[in-house]
Design a protein around this motif. Sequence first.
Motif, PDB file in Angstrom:
ATOM      1  N   THR A  26      -2.621  99.083  35.030  1.00  0.00           N
ATOM      2  CA  THR A  26      -2.888  97.656  34.840  1.00  0.00           C
ATOM      3  C   THR A  26      -2.522  97.269  33.413  1.00  0.00           C
ATOM      4  OG1 THR A  26      -5.188  98.032  34.173  1.00  0.00           O
ATOM      5  CG2 THR A  26      -4.784  97.626  36.525  1.00  0.00           C
ATOM      6  N   PRO A  27      -2.062  96.035  33.193  1.00  0.00           N
ATOM      7  CA  PRO A  27      -1.623  95.655  31.850  1.00  0.00           C
ATOM      8  C   PRO A  27      -2.741  95.341  30.867  1.00  0.00           C
ATOM      9  CG  PRO A  27      -1.289  93.839  33.359  1.00  0.00           C
ATOM     10  CD  PRO A  27      -1.758  95.003  34.183  1.00  0.00           C
ATOM     11  N   ALA A  28      -3.975  95.172  31.369  1.00  0.00           N
ATOM     12  CA  ALA A  28      -5.078  94.841  30.470  1.00  0.00           C
ATOM     13  C   ALA A  28      -6.394  95.365  31.021  1.00  0.00           C
ATOM     14  CB  ALA A  28      -5.164  93.331  30.284  1.00  0.00           C
ATOM     15  N   ALA A  29      -7.328  95.592  30.114  1.00  0.00           N
ATOM     16  CA  ALA A  29      -8.671  96.006  30.505  1.00  0.00           C
ATOM     17  C   ALA A  29      -9.579  94.777  30.563  1.00  0.00           C
ATOM     18  CB  ALA A  29      -9.209  97.021  29.494  1.00  0.00           C
ATOM     19  N   GLU A  30     -10.799  94.974  31.026  1.00  0.00           N
ATOM     20  CA  GLU A  30     -11.737  93.852  31.165  1.00  0.00           C
ATOM     21  C   GLU A  30     -12.091  93.211  29.833  1.00  0.00           C
ATOM     22  OE1 GLU A  30     -15.181  94.559  33.548  1.00  0.00           O
ATOM     23  OE2 GLU A  30     -14.033  95.652  35.051  1.00  0.00           O
ATOM     24  N   HIS A  31     -11.985  93.931  28.748  1.00  0.00           N
ATOM     25  CA  HIS A  31     -12.351  93.400  27.431  1.00  0.00           C
ATOM     26  C   HIS A  31     -11.178  92.728  26.710  1.00  0.00           C
ATOM     27  CE1 HIS A  31     -10.791  97.444  26.666  1.00  0.00           C
ATOM     28  NE2 HIS A  31     -10.437  96.985  25.487  1.00  0.00           N
ATOM     29  N   LEU A  32     -10.146  92.319  27.439  1.00  0.00           N
ATOM     30  CA  LEU A  32      -8.948  91.732  26.835  1.00  0.00           C
ATOM     31  C   LEU A  32      -9.270  90.602  25.872  1.00  0.00           C
ATOM     32  CD1 LEU A  32      -5.842  91.346  26.647  1.00  0.00           C
ATOM     33  CD2 LEU A  32      -6.048  89.796  28.603  1.00  0.00           C
ATOM     34  N   PHE A  33     -10.116  89.668  26.265  1.00  0.00           N
ATOM     35  CA  PHE A  33     -10.366  88.474  25.461  1.00  0.00           C
ATOM     36  C   PHE A  33     -11.423  88.672  24.377  1.00  0.00           C
ATOM     37  CE2 PHE A  33      -8.805  86.699  29.542  1.00  0.00           C
ATOM     38  CZ  PHE A  33      -7.646  86.112  29.051  1.00  0.00           C
ATOM     39  N   GLN A  34     -12.014  89.838  24.294  1.00  0.00           N
ATOM     40  CA  GLN A  34     -13.032  90.084  23.269  1.00  0.00           C
ATOM     41  C   GLN A  34     -12.365  90.433  21.942  1.00  0.00           C
ATOM     42  OE1 GLN A  34     -15.573  93.134  24.854  1.00  0.00           O
ATOM     43  NE2 GLN A  34     -16.249  91.855  26.555  1.00  0.00           N
ATOM     44  N   VAL A  35     -12.869  89.838  20.887  1.00  0.00           N
ATOM     45  CA  VAL A  35     -12.333  90.076  19.552  1.00  0.00           C
ATOM     46  C   VAL A  35     -13.439  90.705  18.700  1.00  0.00           C
ATOM     47  CG1 VAL A  35     -11.400  88.997  17.472  1.00  0.00           C
ATOM     48  CG2 VAL A  35     -10.741  88.141  19.731  1.00  0.00           C
ATOM     49  N   ASN A  36     -13.121  91.843  18.114  1.00  0.00           N
ATOM     50  CA  ASN A  36     -14.068  92.537  17.242  1.00  0.00           C
ATOM     51  C   ASN A  36     -13.841  92.052  15.815  1.00  0.00           C
ATOM     52  OD1 ASN A  36     -15.596  94.293  15.751  1.00  0.00           O
ATOM     53  ND2 ASN A  36     -14.703  96.152  16.590  1.00  0.00           N
ATOM     54  N   GLU A  37     -14.786  91.260  15.315  1.00  0.00           N
ATOM     55  CA  GLU A  37     -14.667  90.693  13.961  1.00  0.00           C
ATOM     56  C   GLU A  37     -14.667  91.762  12.870  1.00  0.00           C
ATOM     57  OE1 GLU A  37     -13.970  87.583  13.434  1.00  0.00           O
ATOM     58  OE2 GLU A  37     -14.267  86.951  15.508  1.00  0.00           O
ATOM     59  N   ASP A  38     -15.209  92.944  13.177  1.00  0.00           N
ATOM     60  CA  ASP A  38     -15.307  94.016  12.185  1.00  0.00           C
ATOM     61  C   ASP A  38     -14.125  94.983  12.223  1.00  0.00           C
ATOM     62  OD1 ASP A  38     -17.778  92.993  11.405  1.00  0.00           O
ATOM     63  OD2 ASP A  38     -18.831  94.157  12.948  1.00  0.00           O
ATOM     64  N   ALA A  39     -13.181  94.744  13.120  1.00  0.00           N
ATOM     65  CA  ALA A  39     -12.041  95.661  13.253  1.00  0.00           C
ATOM     66  C   ALA A  39     -11.149  95.591  12.016  1.00  0.00           C
ATOM     67  CB  ALA A  39     -11.242  95.327  14.508  1.00  0.00           C
ATOM     68  N   GLU A  40     -10.578  96.714  11.697  1.00  0.00           N
ATOM     69  CA  GLU A  40      -9.694  96.828  10.534  1.00  0.00           C
ATOM     70  C   GLU A  40      -8.371  96.102  10.802  1.00  0.00           C
ATOM     71  OE1 GLU A  40      -7.163 100.408   8.389  1.00  0.00           O
ATOM     72  OE2 GLU A  40      -8.938 100.907   9.574  1.00  0.00           O
ATOM     73  N   ALA A  41      -7.910  95.352   9.830  1.00  0.00           N
ATOM     74  CA  ALA A  41      -6.633  94.643   9.949  1.00  0.00           C
ATOM     75  C   ALA A  41      -5.486  95.658   9.950  1.00  0.00           C
ATOM     76  CB  ALA A  41      -6.459  93.658   8.804  1.00  0.00           C
ATOM     77  N   VAL A  84      -6.702  96.492  14.584  1.00  0.00           N
ATOM     78  CA  VAL A  84      -6.453  97.726  15.329  1.00  0.00           C
ATOM     79  C   VAL A  84      -6.828  97.587  16.803  1.00  0.00           C
ATOM     80  CG1 VAL A  84      -6.570  99.274  13.339  1.00  0.00           C
ATOM     81  CG2 VAL A  84      -8.661  98.707  14.575  1.00  0.00           C
ATOM     82  N   ASP A  85      -7.820  96.765  17.133  1.00  0.00           N
ATOM     83  CA  ASP A  85      -8.159  96.533  18.540  1.00  0.00           C
ATOM     84  C   ASP A  85      -7.031  95.800  19.265  1.00  0.00           C
ATOM     85  OD1 ASP A  85     -10.555  97.814  18.327  1.00  0.00           O
ATOM     86  OD2 ASP A  85     -11.786  95.995  18.306  1.00  0.00           O
ATOM     87  N   ASP A  86      -6.432  94.822  18.583  1.00  0.00           N
ATOM     88  CA  ASP A  86      -5.302  94.098  19.169  1.00  0.00           C
ATOM     89  C   ASP A  86      -4.129  95.051  19.413  1.00  0.00           C
ATOM     90  OD1 ASP A  86      -6.728  91.668  18.986  1.00  0.00           O
ATOM     91  OD2 ASP A  86      -6.044  91.391  16.918  1.00  0.00           O
ATOM     92  N   TYR A  87      -3.928  95.961  18.473  1.00  0.00           N
ATOM     93  CA  TYR A  87      -2.853  96.946  18.610  1.00  0.00           C
ATOM     94  C   TYR A  87      -3.085  97.825  19.836  1.00  0.00           C
ATOM     95  CZ  TYR A  87       0.685 100.334  17.133  1.00  0.00           C
ATOM     96  OH  TYR A  87       1.795 101.139  17.067  1.00  0.00           O
ATOM     97  N   LYS A  88      -4.349  98.190  20.102  1.00  0.00           N
ATOM     98  CA  LYS A  88      -4.669  98.981  21.302  1.00  0.00           C
ATOM     99  C   LYS A  88      -4.370  98.185  22.568  1.00  0.00           C
ATOM    100  CE  LYS A  88      -8.363 101.606  19.074  1.00  0.00           C
ATOM    101  NZ  LYS A  88      -9.827 101.761  18.977  1.00  0.00           N
ATOM    102  N   LYS A  89      -4.622  96.890  22.535  1.00  0.00           N
ATOM    103  CA  LYS A  89      -4.338  96.039  23.698  1.00  0.00           C
ATOM    104  C   LYS A  89      -2.826  95.925  23.918  1.00  0.00           C
ATOM    105  CE  LYS A  89      -8.678  93.640  23.098  1.00  0.00           C
ATOM    106  NZ  LYS A  89      -9.381  92.473  22.611  1.00  0.00           N
ATOM    107  N   LEU A  90      -2.084  95.836  22.820  1.00  0.00           N
ATOM    108  CA  LEU A  90      -0.626  95.826  22.913  1.00  0.00           C
ATOM    109  C   LEU A  90      -0.134  97.156  23.466  1.00  0.00           C
ATOM    110  CD1 LEU A  90       2.164  94.563  22.272  1.00  0.00           C
ATOM    111  CD2 LEU A  90       1.967  95.605  20.006  1.00  0.00           C
ATOM    112  N   ARG A  91      -0.706  98.238  22.979  1.00  0.00           N
ATOM    113  CA  ARG A  91      -0.319  99.573  23.446  1.00  0.00           C
ATOM    114  C   ARG A  91      -0.572  99.715  24.947  1.00  0.00           C
ATOM    115  NH1 ARG A  91      -2.814 103.535  19.672  1.00  0.00           N
ATOM    116  NH2 ARG A  91      -4.642 103.273  20.957  1.00  0.00           N
ATOM    117  N   ARG A  92      -1.637  99.099  25.456  1.00  0.00           N
ATOM    118  CA  ARG A  92      -1.919  99.167  26.896  1.00  0.00           C
ATOM    119  C   ARG A  92      -0.840  98.445  27.705  1.00  0.00           C
ATOM    120  NH1 ARG A  92      -6.701 100.129  30.288  1.00  0.00           N
ATOM    121  NH2 ARG A  92      -6.084  99.386  32.348  1.00  0.00           N
ATOM    122  N   VAL A  93      -0.401  97.271  27.229  1.00  0.00           N
ATOM    123  CA  VAL A  93       0.671  96.548  27.934  1.00  0.00           C
ATOM    124  C   VAL A  93       1.935  97.395  27.957  1.00  0.00           C
ATOM    125  CG1 VAL A  93       2.092  94.467  27.998  1.00  0.00           C
ATOM    126  CG2 VAL A  93      -0.299  94.294  27.316  1.00  0.00           C
TER     127      VAL A  93
END
Length: 190
Positions: A26-41, A84-93
């Motif tokens: 699948t191209p995305a997980a259930e937490h796709l729209f969640q943004v972690n404010e504490d994630a490292e840029a 880094v969380d966004d990068y993981k979501k990109l990696r999943r796609v």
Amino acid sequence: VVIRMEDYVEEMLRDLPEDMAGSVTTPAAEHLFQVNEDAEALSSEDSDLFHSVTAKLLFLGKRARPDVQTPVAFLCTRVMSPDVDDYKKLRRVISYLRETRKLALTLEADDLLVVKWWVDASFAVHRDMRSHTGGTLSLGKGAIYSTSVRQKLVTKSSTEAELVAVDDVMTCSSRPAAESAIMREWYKPS
């Protein structure tokens, strides 16, 4: 009509770093729209890669792979300051594309007079409490037109989000022509 972009996908996969290896179904997980404010840029270099790959995915999703439009729509909202969380979501796609690289868009018309629409909304899934709209147009088999976008306003309920979704999607294709026909009839010179 069968629309394939296998060469484009292969070239994109070949140019990616090794940390984007793997495959998922699948191209995305259930937490796709969640943004972690504490994630490292992301670093400047990784941020540029994120932006570039997201743009390539947007091109692919609009032309031959509507199945990746929802995660790509979200990733597009994150290109200015990815983490880094966004990068993981990109990696999943990318992992999904690796698994489905030969998938093609097949279009067939059952009846040229029957237009089928599917429209749906996910209520308040974005961090600004906006909903997300998805819509598809078909004449039988395959998506002739497909969209996945964040809604432009905040709705109070899932029902309201659905109504906004229908208005957003149907405006794209049918309303301007219908309004033009009504206006021509209404303002017909006597």
